[in-house]
Design a protein around this motif. Structure first.
Motif, PDB file in Angstrom:
ATOM      1  N   GLY A 463       0.769  -1.236   0.000  1.00 15.75           N
ATOM      2  CA  GLY A 463       0.000   0.000   0.000  1.00 15.75           C
ATOM      3  C   GLY A 463       0.798   1.283   0.000  1.00 15.75           C
ATOM      4  N   ASN A 464       2.129   1.203   0.155  1.00 14.90           N
ATOM      5  CA  ASN A 464       2.899   2.454   0.234  1.00 14.90           C
ATOM      6  C   ASN A 464       4.336   2.231  -0.230  1.00 14.90           C
ATOM      7  N   ILE A 465       4.490   1.615  -1.387  1.00 14.03           N
ATOM      8  CA  ILE A 465       5.827   1.302  -1.904  1.00 14.03           C
ATOM      9  C   ILE A 465       6.434   2.548  -2.543  1.00 14.03           C
ATOM     10  N   LYS A 466       7.635   2.898  -2.090  1.00 21.81           N
ATOM     11  CA  LYS A 466       8.384   4.021  -2.656  1.00 21.81           C
ATOM     12  C   LYS A 466       9.830   3.896  -2.192  1.00 21.81           C
ATOM     13  N   SER A 468      11.784   5.726  -0.470  1.00 19.18           N
ATOM     14  CA  SER A 468      12.098   6.051   0.924  1.00 19.18           C
ATOM     15  C   SER A 468      11.682   4.942   1.882  1.00 19.18           C
ATOM     16  N   ASN A 469      10.877   3.993   1.416  1.00 21.33           N
ATOM     17  CA  ASN A 469      10.499   2.845   2.245  1.00 21.33           C
ATOM     18  C   ASN A 469      11.303   1.595   1.908  1.00 21.33           C
ATOM     19  N   ILE A 470      12.321   1.734   1.054  1.00 17.54           N
ATOM     20  CA  ILE A 470      13.262   0.648   0.815  1.00 17.54           C
ATOM     21  C   ILE A 470      14.516   1.000   1.604  1.00 17.54           C
ATOM     22  N   LEU A 471      14.691   0.361   2.758  1.00 17.67           N
ATOM     23  CA  LEU A 471      15.830   0.644   3.623  1.00 17.67           C
ATOM     24  C   LEU A 471      16.950  -0.354   3.330  1.00 17.67           C
ATOM     25  N   LEU A 472      18.169   0.018   3.731  1.00 11.57           N
ATOM     26  CA  LEU A 472      19.341  -0.767   3.349  1.00 11.57           C
ATOM     27  C   LEU A 472      20.200  -1.090   4.562  1.00 11.57           C
ATOM     28  N   THR A 473      20.676  -2.318   4.597  1.00  9.78           N
ATOM     29  CA  THR A 473      21.595  -2.735   5.651  1.00  9.78           C
ATOM     30  C   THR A 473      22.989  -2.216   5.337  1.00  9.78           C
ATOM     31  N   LYS A 474      23.920  -2.519   6.212  1.00 11.37           N
ATOM     32  CA  LYS A 474      25.303  -2.101   6.016  1.00 11.37           C
ATOM     33  C   LYS A 474      25.882  -2.672   4.730  1.00 11.37           C
ATOM     34  N   SER A 475      25.405  -3.852   4.325  1.00 11.31           N
ATOM     35  CA  SER A 475      25.893  -4.492   3.097  1.00 11.31           C
ATOM     36  C   SER A 475      24.978  -4.213   1.909  1.00 11.31           C
ATOM     37  N   PHE A 476      24.104  -3.194   2.031  1.00 14.41           N
ATOM     38  CA  PHE A 476      23.225  -2.743   0.957  1.00 14.41           C
ATOM     39  C   PHE A 476      22.197  -3.799   0.535  1.00 14.41           C
ATOM     40  N   GLU A 477      21.779  -4.620   1.497  1.00 12.77           N
ATOM     41  CA  GLU A 477      20.668  -5.525   1.266  1.00 12.77           C
ATOM     42  C   GLU A 477      19.370  -4.754   1.491  1.00 12.77           C
ATOM     43  N   ALA A 478      18.396  -4.948   0.607  1.00 12.41           N
ATOM     44  CA  ALA A 478      17.140  -4.209   0.690  1.00 12.41           C
ATOM     45  C   ALA A 478      16.236  -4.785   1.774  1.00 12.41           C
ATOM     46  N   ARG A 479      15.599  -3.884   2.539  1.00 11.66           N
ATOM     47  CA  ARG A 479      14.593  -4.253   3.530  1.00 11.66           C
ATOM     48  C   ARG A 479      13.392  -3.323   3.319  1.00 11.66           C
ATOM     49  N   VAL A 480      12.233  -3.891   3.042  1.00 13.55           N
ATOM     50  CA  VAL A 480      11.023  -3.110   2.788  1.00 13.55           C
ATOM     51  C   VAL A 480      10.381  -2.749   4.124  1.00 13.55           C
ATOM     52  N   SER A 481      10.042  -1.481   4.291  1.00 16.39           N
ATOM     53  CA  SER A 481       9.445  -1.019   5.551  1.00 16.39           C
ATOM     54  C   SER A 481       8.029  -0.512   5.319  1.00 16.39           C
ATOM     55  N   ASP A 482       7.351  -0.184   6.417  1.00 10.42           N
ATOM     56  CA  ASP A 482       6.020   0.442   6.420  1.00 10.42           C
ATOM     57  C   ASP A 482       4.892  -0.459   5.910  1.00 10.42           C
ATOM     58  N   PHE A 483       5.133  -1.751   5.783  1.00 12.52           N
ATOM     59  CA  PHE A 483       4.052  -2.621   5.314  1.00 12.52           C
ATOM     60  C   PHE A 483       3.018  -2.814   6.428  1.00 12.52           C
ATOM     61  N   GLY A 484       1.764  -2.890   6.036  1.00 15.13           N
ATOM     62  CA  GLY A 484       0.677  -3.128   6.984  1.00 15.13           C
ATOM     63  C   GLY A 484       0.132  -1.889   7.657  1.00 15.13           C
ATOM     64  N   LEU A 485       0.749  -0.736   7.473  1.00 11.96           N
ATOM     65  CA  LEU A 485       0.318   0.459   8.201  1.00 11.96           C
ATOM     66  C   LEU A 485      -0.853   1.172   7.536  1.00 11.96           C
ATOM     67  N   SER A 486      -1.034   0.960   6.244  1.00 14.41           N
ATOM     68  CA  SER A 486      -2.120   1.657   5.544  1.00 14.41           C
ATOM     69  C   SER A 486      -3.496   1.191   6.026  1.00 14.41           C
ATOM     70  N   HIS A 487      -3.544   0.068   6.747  1.00 14.06           N
ATOM     71  CA  HIS A 487      -4.824  -0.456   7.236  1.00 14.06           C
ATOM     72  C   HIS A 487      -5.203   0.090   8.613  1.00 14.06           C
ATOM     73  N   VAL A 488      -4.248   0.814   9.263  1.00 11.80           N
ATOM     74  CA  VAL A 488      -4.549   1.295  10.617  1.00 11.80           C
ATOM     75  C   VAL A 488      -4.423   2.801  10.763  1.00 11.80           C
TER      76      VAL A 488
END
Length: 647
Positions: A463-466, A468-488
């Protein structure tokens, strides 16, 4: 007849024995790879463990004669210390672990890699001295240890590597001099960006000056060393005249007097400041405390309002405490969180996110939600569902807090920040994170995370892919954030349509389909490839990113890619494939868009094709190096036969 039968039996028995030995060796190789996977993770976790042999389907693994001969895992998000066990890959000829986040020393059992020709470890965080056992790996032809944290001196024992053609040591913390390395056929050397001093050995005088920059070195190809007439500088070998010596002495005395006067002035100034009345106004600080509710936080009375006794999993609506998920360290409570020093990371769609550093040194990201529309029971139910979702490409929710006035979510902290910040802000010092390998890896990780979310049910979406919601670890692995929040919660910032990510059919931010997620992901993919901000195009040119890309292509202009990517001409084919996939994702009609699992699969194919191309490139460069070594070997005065060269 009996003799023939006996001979046949012996041949069969020998074949079985040889098969058993080969099988045991491959089993040992597989065990070594599994130990590596367990220790450093990254995308090696995607190896198909149900496959008996790693030779057929494991990314980056190449075999010959049923033994692992090449292991290439560049930019695969590996992190941590390399384990012991890699040395059991005794037939390994090429090992490439470049552009990851590996730390610590090189494992000592590397000395068992007696057949290793190419070792690429650049772009990591290895530390310590360059180990002596490397100098016993006498088949090494190419050695790249650049862009790490190695310290100590460059050992003259590199002369033991009599086949070494390439040695890259730039951007480490090496000290001392460059030794004479005359026993090697070395013709590619780079030691720039270290703390070296002294003169450059004559045999390297014809190399480019950039190979020695960032040190305190002298001699060809740099400026002449003091007292010599060599180098590109204008130095002379004549001694100083008496007048010159007198001038130096007088100048030194004047300098000392000026320094004393400056110190006297500073002492007087400090003394006068100490006599002035103190300013009682509090100094501004870069860190802020996380505000909670309407309590008077400055009065120190927050503890009287909120109970800080919950180190367990209390979930009753009346409990004002943190609710934890999974295996997170529970040695802290709400009060510890409120006492943490915090800095604002950014204001997003659903609220403000802080970096919270607890007194014990643990760091979390804390999101303070605004405009929560769901009632408490529904909110807790939805957040509980988010907390149960676990995937390596999703930011895990570790705990949450609920009260009438405040809703806090506690996540793992991602040290490299967001994809948006890296694309449109300044890059981390000393790193080049957004080359093609990094970008394609980020796209693959994000696609896998979203595809996993979609696999949980037909009505489950992000519901909110962009970016700024693709966060990165120290080794530049992608982590998707903010999932599930559009329902609350309701959006508190610019809606996705205005920022260029929202699919055209979406009219309600709380009702986003999976195909609408695919559209948003396609926009993010175009942003990754072009370096353009979707919102900027909408505001400046009144056109969305897909139509801009299409119009540029229709005009016959192929320069749609980010200028940083244009430096990598050998991946143009992969870039075009990724661009076409992004345009498929952003089709106007939802039924024309692929599903996220198909998108992830296609990105993986692009990444694999690039790895295969790099394999071929490294193989040919290795052969060229071997050929060059052979020619240089015979140019030396040697009475013995040349070492065996593998065809």
């Amino acid at each position: 007849m009996k003799f023939q039968l006996l001979f046949t039996t012996l041949v069969f028995a020998f074949s079985l024995y040889r098969f058993a030995i080969v099988g045991a060796d491959l089993a040992s190789d597989r065990a070594a790879l599994l130990a590596l996977r367990s220790a450093v993770g990254g995308r090696s976790r995607l190896w198909n463990l149900s496959a008996t042999s790693p030779c057929s389907s494991w990314t980056g693994v190449t075999c010959q004669n049923n033994r692992v001969t090449r292991l290439r895992l560049p930019g695969m998000g590996l992190s941590g210390n390399l384990p012991l066990g890699i040395g059991n890959l005794t037939e390994l000829r090429t090992l490439s672990l470049r552009f990851n986040a590996l730390t610590g020393p090189i494992p000592s059992d590397f000395v068992k890699l007696v057949n290793l020709r190419n070792l690429y470890l650049q772009g990591n965080f290895f530390s310590g001295q360059i180990p002596d056992f490397l100098f016993n790996m006498q088949n090494l032809v190419r050695l790249n240890l650049a862009h790490n944290n190695f310290s100590g001196e460059i050992s003259p024992k590199f002369n033991n590597l009599t086949r070494l053609v390439t040695l890259y040591l730039e951007n480490n913390h090496l000290t001392g001099i460059i030794p004479n390395l005359n026993a090697t056929p070395l013709n590619q050397l780079n030691v720039s960006g270290n703390n070296l001093n002294g003169s450059i050995p004559e045999r390297f005088s014809r190399l480019d000056a950039s190979a020695f920059g960032g040190n305190s070195l002298c001699g060809e190809p740099l400026q002449a060393c003091p007292g010599t007439g060599t180098g590109t500088g204008t130095g002379t070998d004549s001694g100083l005249s008496g007048g010159a010596i007198a001038g130096i002495v007088i100048g030194s005395l004047i300098g000392i007097v000026l320094i004393l006067l400056l110190l006297f002035f500073l002492c007087r100034r400090k003394s006068s400041r100490d006599k002035e009345p103190k300013d009682t106004a509090p100094a501004k600080h870069a860190e802020v405390q996380i505000p909670v509710g309407n309590t008077a936080r400055d009065s120190g009375n927050a503890g009287a309002t909120y109970s800080a006794t919950a180190k367990g999993d209390a979930r009753s609506s009346g409990t004002k405490s943190l609710v934890f998920f999974g295996n997170v360290n529970k040695d802290f409570d709400l009060e510890d969180l409120l006492r943490a020093s915090a800095e604002v990371l950014g204001k997003g769609t659903f609220g403000t996110t802080y970096k919270a550093t607890l007194e014990m040194g643990i760091v979390f990201a804390v999101k303070r939600l605004k405009d929560v529309t769901a009632p408490e029971s529904e909110y807790r139910e939805k957040i509980e569902e988010v907390g149960k979702v676990g995937h390596e490409n999703l930011v895990p929710l570790r705990a949450y807090y609920y009260s009438r006035d405040e809703k806090l979510l506690v996540y793992d902290y991602m040290p490299t920040g967001s994809l948006s910040a890296l694309l449109h802000g300044s890059s981390p010092a000393g790193r080049t994170p957004l080359n093609w390998e990094a970008r394609s890896g980020i796209a693959l990780g994000a696609a896998r995370g979203i595809a996993y979310l979609h696999s949980q049910g037909p009505n489950i979406s992000h519901g909110n892919i962009k970016a700024s919601n693709i966060l990165l670890t120290k080794s530049f692995e992608a982590r998707v954030s903010d999932f599930g929040l559009s329902h609350v919660a309701l959006p508190t910032s610019i809606p996705n349509r205005v920022s260029g990510y929202r699919a055209p059919e979406v009219t309600d931010a709380r009702k986003v389909s999976q195909k609408a997620d695919v559209y948003s992901f396609g926009i993010m993919l175009l942003e990754l490839l072009t370096g353009k901000t979707p919102a900027h195009l909408l505001n400046e040119e009144g056109v969305d990113l897909p139509r801009w890309v299409q119009s540029v292509q229709d005009e016959g202009n192929t320069e749609v890619f980010d200028t940083e990517l244009l430096k990598h001409q050998n991946v143009e084919e992969e870039m075009v494939k990724m661009l076409q996939l992004a345009l498929e994702c952003t089709a106007q009609y939802p039924d024309k868009r692929p599903s996220m699992d198909v998108v992830a699969s296609k990105i993986e194919e692009v990444c694999h094709s690039n790895v295969e191309k790099e394999d071929d490139k490294e193989f040919h460069s290795f052969k060229d190096a071997e050929d060059g070594f052979s020619q240089q070997y015979f140019s030396f005065d040697s009475t013995g036969p040349p070492p065996s060269i593998e065809n």
